[in-house]
Motif scaffolding. Structure first.
Motif, short mmCIF file in Angstrom:
data_model
loop_
_atom_site.label_atom_id
_atom_site.label_comp_id
_atom_site.label_asym_id
_atom_site.label_seq_id
_atom_site.Cartn_x
_atom_site.Cartn_y
_atom_site.Cartn_z
N ALA A 129 -34.14 -7.56 -33.58
CA ALA A 129 -34.03 -6.33 -33.63
C ALA A 129 -32.34 -6.65 -33.00
O ALA A 129 -31.63 -5.39 -33.87
N ALA A 130 -31.90 -6.83 -32.71
CA ALA A 130 -30.30 -7.40 -32.76
C ALA A 130 -29.59 -7.78 -33.12
O ALA A 130 -28.71 -6.98 -33.16
N SER A 131 -30.92 -8.35 -34.12
CA SER A 131 -30.12 -8.55 -35.57
C SER A 131 -30.27 -7.21 -36.50
O SER A 131 -29.28 -8.06 -37.56
N GLY A 132 -30.46 -6.16 -36.12
CA GLY A 132 -30.05 -5.54 -37.48
C GLY A 132 -31.57 -5.05 -38.35
O GLY A 132 -31.35 -4.16 -38.65
N ARG A 133 -32.39 -5.54 -38.13
CA ARG A 133 -33.45 -6.04 -38.87
C ARG A 133 -34.07 -5.14 -38.58
O ARG A 133 -34.77 -5.15 -37.24
N LYS A 134 -35.17 -4.58 -39.43
CA LYS A 134 -36.21 -3.13 -38.90
C LYS A 134 -37.83 -4.65 -38.05
O LYS A 134 -38.04 -5.16 -39.57
N ILE A 135 -38.54 -3.59 -36.98
CA ILE A 135 -39.81 -3.98 -37.24
C ILE A 135 -40.93 -3.70 -37.82
O ILE A 135 -41.20 -2.53 -37.27
N LEU A 136 -41.31 -3.77 -38.90
CA LEU A 136 -43.04 -2.67 -39.38
C LEU A 136 -44.20 -2.57 -38.66
O LEU A 136 -44.78 -3.54 -38.70
N PHE A 137 -44.08 -1.50 -38.02
CA PHE A 137 -45.65 -1.46 -37.66
C PHE A 137 -46.94 -0.99 -38.38
O PHE A 137 -46.46 -0.02 -38.73
N VAL A 138 -48.40 -1.81 -38.34
CA VAL A 138 -48.79 -1.18 -39.08
C VAL A 138 -50.57 -0.86 -38.51
O VAL A 138 -50.74 -1.71 -37.32
N ALA A 139 -50.71 0.47 -38.14
CA ALA A 139 -52.07 0.43 -37.56
C ALA A 139 -52.71 2.14 -38.61
O ALA A 139 -52.19 2.63 -38.64
N THR A 140 -53.86 1.73 -39.12
CA THR A 140 -54.48 2.02 -39.65
C THR A 140 -55.64 2.54 -38.85
O THR A 140 -56.48 4.02 -39.30
N LYS A 141 -56.14 2.48 -38.44
CA LYS A 141 -57.09 2.61 -37.51
C LYS A 141 -57.19 4.29 -36.59
O LYS A 141 -55.66 3.98 -35.73
N LYS A 142 -58.12 4.36 -35.96
CA LYS A 142 -57.55 6.32 -35.56
C LYS A 142 -57.56 5.94 -33.75
O LYS A 142 -56.58 6.73 -34.25
N GLN A 143 -58.40 4.91 -33.83
CA GLN A 143 -57.31 4.91 -31.91
C GLN A 143 -55.57 4.31 -31.69
O GLN A 143 -55.29 4.95 -30.94
N ALA A 144 -55.48 3.62 -32.52
CA ALA A 144 -54.02 3.24 -32.72
C ALA A 144 -52.93 4.12 -33.94
O ALA A 144 -51.90 4.18 -33.10
N LYS A 145 -53.02 5.01 -34.93
CA LYS A 145 -52.35 5.96 -35.06
C LYS A 145 -51.39 7.00 -34.64
O LYS A 145 -49.96 6.51 -34.86
N ASP A 146 -51.63 7.46 -33.79
CA ASP A 146 -51.09 8.49 -32.82
C ASP A 146 -50.02 8.02 -31.44
O ASP A 146 -48.71 8.21 -31.60
N ILE A 147 -50.75 6.46 -31.02
CA ILE A 147 -49.81 5.79 -30.54
C ILE A 147 -48.43 5.07 -31.37
O ILE A 147 -47.60 5.06 -30.56
#
Length: 260
Positions: free
Chosen positions: A60-78
């Motif tokens: 993050a400090a280097s300026g690059r993005k971190i892509l989060f992936v979670a398509t299961k119901k319990q995790a989507k909103d979080i």
């Protein structure tokens, strides 16, 4: 923020899967078996959260993005909430095939979304027929649902953070092909060898997911703050060093020599 084993315990992070469903490669992270369920060693989980957090903060400090992936119901909103708070891209609907390996095509779809928005702003949209407007609106809604959260991601991410690597196996494979570092919550039914930074944890309970994501997001926020501080420091003009005062010229001494 230091990770306390007690808070992980209270969030149910230690509950693994049924022993018959386990992956033997998770053995180093299993503490014991109780009532046919594997119990995860939370001391190792806490250590792995710290390790992953430090690495994510650097990215993050280097300026690059971190892509989060979670398509299961319990995790989507979080995931949508935590990633959104730190302005990171995320995928919580179906993983678009080629999202990473065919990133150019995905960017074209995102640009299409932006061009529709421009059409609405400059009035071009209203020149279309009612049927055409309806089709464009439907296309815009579909693109927003699948790609809206990555609209600011103009290049490949510096890392992937995944909840449930069995479910998100396509995303894992694409990241592996491109040598993108993979961080993940890994339950006892998954193979940790697919991941660069393993966080052994219950990936089915929303409380567990929320607890892990809170620590991860906090670490990333720290990296972003460090980057901002460096940028601010670089933007401040250095004060000019005060010019040294010129030394007063010595008066030439006139020595009258008597001529012999």
């Amino acid at each position: 923020m230091a990770v306390e084993v007690k808070e992980l315990l209270e969030a149910g992070v230690h509950f693994g899967h049924l022993t018959r469903k386990w992956d033997p490669n998770m053995a180093p992270y299993v503490y014991m078996e109780r009532n046919g369920i594997h119990i995860i060693n939370l001391y190792k989980t806490a250590a792995k959260i710290d390790e992953a957090g430090a690495a994510l903060a650097k990215i993050a400090a280097s300026g690059r993005k971190i892509l989060f992936v979670a398509t299961k119901k319990q995790a989507k909103d979080i995931v949508a909430e935590k990633a959104g708070d730190i302005n990171m891209p995320y995928i919580t609907e179906r993983w678009p095939g080629g999202m990473l390996t065919n990133f150019v095509t995905i960017r074209k779809a995102v640009k299409k979304m932006a061009s529709i928005d421009r059409m609405k702003k400059d009035g071009t949209f209203m020149t279309l027929s009612k049927k055409e407007r309806l089709q464009v609106d439907r296309l815009r809604a579909k693109l927003e649902k699948n790609l809206g959260s990555i609209s600011d991601m103009t290049r490949l991410p510096g890392a992937l953070f995944v909840v449930d690597i069995k479910r998100e196996h396509i995303a894992i494979k694409e990241a592996q092909k491109l040598n993108i570092p993979i961080f993940a919550m890994v339950d006892t039914n998954s193979d940790p060898r697919q991941v660069d930074y393993v966080i052994p944890a219950n990936d089915d309970a929303s409380k567990s997911i929320d607890k892990i994501l809170s620590h991860v997001a906090s670490a990333i926020a720290g990296g972003l703050a460090e980057r901002k501080a460096e940028k601010d420091a670089a933007a401040v003009p250095k004060e000019e060093a005060p010019k040294a005062k010129a030394a007063p010229a010595k008066k030439a001494e006139v020595v009258a020599e008597e001529e012999e």
